[in-house]
Design a protein around this motif. Structure first.
Motif, PDB file in Angstrom:
ATOM      1  N   ALA A  38       0.821  -1.210   0.000  1.00 15.14           N
ATOM      2  CA  ALA A  38       0.000   0.000   0.000  1.00 15.14           C
ATOM      3  C   ALA A  38       0.859   1.264   0.000  1.00 15.14           C
ATOM      4  CB  ALA A  38      -0.941  -0.007   1.205  1.00 15.14           C
ATOM      5  N   VAL A  39       1.950   1.238   0.770  1.00 15.03           N
ATOM      6  CA  VAL A  39       2.857   2.400   0.804  1.00 15.03           C
ATOM      7  C   VAL A  39       3.538   2.578  -0.547  1.00 15.03           C
ATOM      8  CG1 VAL A  39       4.954   3.326   1.853  1.00 15.03           C
ATOM      9  CG2 VAL A  39       3.209   2.259   3.293  1.00 15.03           C
ATOM     10  N   LEU A  40       4.014   1.477  -1.139  1.00 10.48           N
ATOM     11  CA  LEU A  40       4.638   1.552  -2.462  1.00 10.48           C
ATOM     12  C   LEU A  40       3.641   2.028  -3.514  1.00 10.48           C
ATOM     13  CD1 LEU A  40       6.825  -1.690  -2.548  1.00 10.48           C
ATOM     14  CD2 LEU A  40       7.636   0.678  -2.560  1.00 10.48           C
ATOM     15  N   LEU A  41       2.406   1.558  -3.401  1.00  5.30           N
ATOM     16  CA  LEU A  41       1.382   1.965  -4.358  1.00  5.30           C
ATOM     17  C   LEU A  41       1.128   3.467  -4.267  1.00  5.30           C
ATOM     18  CD1 LEU A  41      -0.628   0.940  -6.492  1.00  5.30           C
ATOM     19  CD2 LEU A  41      -2.286   0.645  -4.651  1.00  5.30           C
ATOM     20  N   LEU A  42       1.110   3.996  -3.061  1.00  2.00           N
ATOM     21  CA  LEU A  42       0.947   5.433  -2.898  1.00  2.00           C
ATOM     22  C   LEU A  42       2.120   6.183  -3.518  1.00  2.00           C
ATOM     23  CD1 LEU A  42      -0.508   7.900  -1.790  1.00  2.00           C
ATOM     24  CD2 LEU A  42       0.591   7.484   0.425  1.00  2.00           C
ATOM     25  N   GLY A  43       3.348   5.671  -3.326  1.00  3.66           N
ATOM     26  CA  GLY A  43       4.514   6.301  -3.942  1.00  3.66           C
ATOM     27  C   GLY A  43       4.439   6.297  -5.452  1.00  3.66           C
ATOM     28  N   VAL A  44       4.014   5.174  -6.026  1.00  2.00           N
ATOM     29  CA  VAL A  44       3.868   5.089  -7.488  1.00  2.00           C
ATOM     30  C   VAL A  44       2.792   6.054  -7.967  1.00  2.00           C
ATOM     31  CG1 VAL A  44       3.137   3.584  -9.381  1.00  2.00           C
ATOM     32  CG2 VAL A  44       4.703   2.715  -7.631  1.00  2.00           C
TER      33      VAL A  44
END
Length: 506
Positions: A38-44
């Motif tokens: 979820a954190v990586l998805l927000l960064g992307v």
């Protein structure tokens, strides 16, 4: 090609599969993978948001197949906005769930990832058939999430939800077939080129397909008279799931904006602005019914559900004007209403978990743990949902009232928006006083042996902080959204990016 465009779909798909195969029985591992994703998805999503802010439209052709035959992903300002909104809401809901709620079933985290995958795919896809595919992915995941944790009422509401959406999916396929039969394409950019060229003899089929698609999107957006599935579904869904579902209705709104501006906009000939005569009255009726439901609700969950219906009515009534200024205002309100509804559903769950048999019903009950903090959060969320100053709901309504000022139906807009806002204020005041104020006069209940940690409160606080940030940065946010609306109403850039770029692959 810019391969980062596929990451919002690929990342949750891979993590979801890994969770199913390797981590569904290990709660620590499942939570770690899910939160990291979820954190990586927000960064992307934020990276794509920054990329899209230069007003260029970028495409990704899967398998390097040329338009209009291959699968194409398209990133513009609107798609980037929806990706960030989905990632922020998803992270907040997931943080709430890992406070203990996710342990009520084995498959929450994989289903959650597949839900995010389907939503992101719907926002990025460049053709209507793959929009149908991603609809089915997110719906299948939502079926599992809906009944997560069990319970008779939840299963009953889940069956109604499944049946309604299966009918909607069938109508979707019929509509897609009709449009394809007269245009020979389902690529959105190619449709924008083909629709004006459809001969008069085929207009009936084309317009029937377009109206059926509008019907499908209206089911997703819970417009009257197709709203019947939402109150029972959302009110009986688990709190975190209902909060995530706050963006599900926005998929219907997104699809209407995308289709009826790009393919059936000013250049569509006899089919130009086909949706407007149908959309406006249905949306205004939805606004009235939703806010009246807020007044008549008997629990916080019901009240939040009807507030979602009312907010969708206001949003799509604004969209139905189909002007650049109105769409810009609608997008601002779309962001606000998603965060406000998500926070409200989580607050309702916090209350229900602490009041014993009374749950979140509007009856007086003994005081419960953290009542002061939860009541303060409810107060902030209520201000946001009802559109009172100083939060973003008030700014959003001002933008809407200004955006529809030149409409022939402006008097209806102003009258209904202001009157339903008053109804909503009365409804939320009634509900809040019964749950928090009158309950405060009763002796406290026996403390529960289960005391949840800080994660649920951080999650709710984060969503409310998004409302505050949207208020503080309302000027820059609205300027960005007006640029997004301007990009929508200049479809030549979208068409050239999809058709021209993909044709170079040949």
């Amino acid at each position: 090609m810019n391969h980062v465009l596929i990451l919002p779909i690929l990342l949750p798909a891979v993590v979801g599969a890994l969770l199913v195969m390797a981590a569904r029985y290990d709660k620590v591992l499942a939570r770690t993978f899910s939160l990291a994703s979820a954190v990586l998805l927000l960064g992307v999503a934020l990276a794509l948001f920054a990329i899209a802010s230069d007003d260029s439209v970028r495409t990704y052709a899967l398998g390097a197949w040329p338009a209009p035959f291959g699968i194409v992903l398209v990133l513009d300002r609107l798609a980037a906005l929806m990706l960030v909104l989905n990632a922020l809401l998803g992270l907040g809901v997931l943080l709430y769930a890992v406070g203990g709620w996710d342990l009520r079933g084995k498959h929450f985290h994989p289903l959650f990832q597949f839900q995010l995958m389907g939503l992101n795919g719907a926002f990025l896809t460049g053709d209507f058939f793959n929009l149908f595919v991603f609809f089915e992915i997110l719906l299948i995941a939502s079926y599992g999430l809906m009944v997560h944790g069990g319970g008779g009422l939840r299963v009953k509401a889940g069956v109604q939800y499944v049946v309604t959406n299966l009918v909607g999916s069938s109508v979707f396929l019929i509509a897609v077939g009709l449009i394809y039969s007269v245009t020979g394409t389902l690529n959105m950019a190619d449709l924008a080129l083909k629709v004006p060229q459809v001969p008069a003899g085929d207009q009936a089929l084309l317009q029937t397909g377009a109206v059926l698609l509008l019907l499908v999107f209206a089911v997703k957006a819970a417009l009257v008279p197709l709203h019947f599935w939402l109150p029972g579904t959302y009110a009986n869904a688990p709190g975190p799931v209902a909060a995530l579902f706050a963006i599900m209705t926005k998929v219907g709104a997104y699809s209407i904006i995308r289709m009826y501006v790009l393919a059936f906009g000013a250049e569509a000939g006899d089919a130009a602005w086909l949706a407007a005569p149908w959309l406006l009255p249905a949306s205004l009726l939805t606004l009235v019914l939703g806010m009246t439901g807020v007044l008549a609700a008997r629990s916080l969950g019901q009240m939040a559900s009807f507030a979602v219906i009312g907010s969708m009515g206001m949003l799509l009534a604004t969209v139905s004007v189909f002007t650049q200024q109105a769409i810009g205002a609608a997008l601002y309100y779309l962001i606000h209403s998603t965060f406000a509804a998500g926070a409200l559903f989580l607050i309702a769950d916090l209350v229900a978990e602490r009041r014993g048999v009374q749950r979140d019903r509007f009856v007086a009950a003994p005081r419960f743990a953290q009542v002061g903090l939860i009541s303060a959060m409810f107060f902030v969320a209520a201000i946001g949902v009802t559109g009172m100053p100083p939060l973003s709901g008030f700014i959003g309504k001002l933008l809407i009232l200004d955006g529809v000022r030149d409409s022939a139906h402006a008097a209806w807009f102003w009258t209904l928006i202001l009157s339903t806002s008053l109804i909503a204020i009365v409804g939320f005041s009634r509900g809040g006083s019964l749950v928090f104020w009158k309950s405060h006069a009763l002796p406290p209940a026996t403390p529960s042996a289960h005391r949840p940690g800080a994660a649920p409160f951080v999650a709710v606080g984060g969503l409310l902080a998004c409302l505050v940030a949207l208020t503080v940065f309302a000027g820059p946010a609205h300027a960005w959204l007006e640029a997004a609306a301007a990009q929508l109403f200049a479809p030549a850039g979208y068409i050239e990016a999809v058709m021209g770029t993909l044709q170079e692959v040949r």
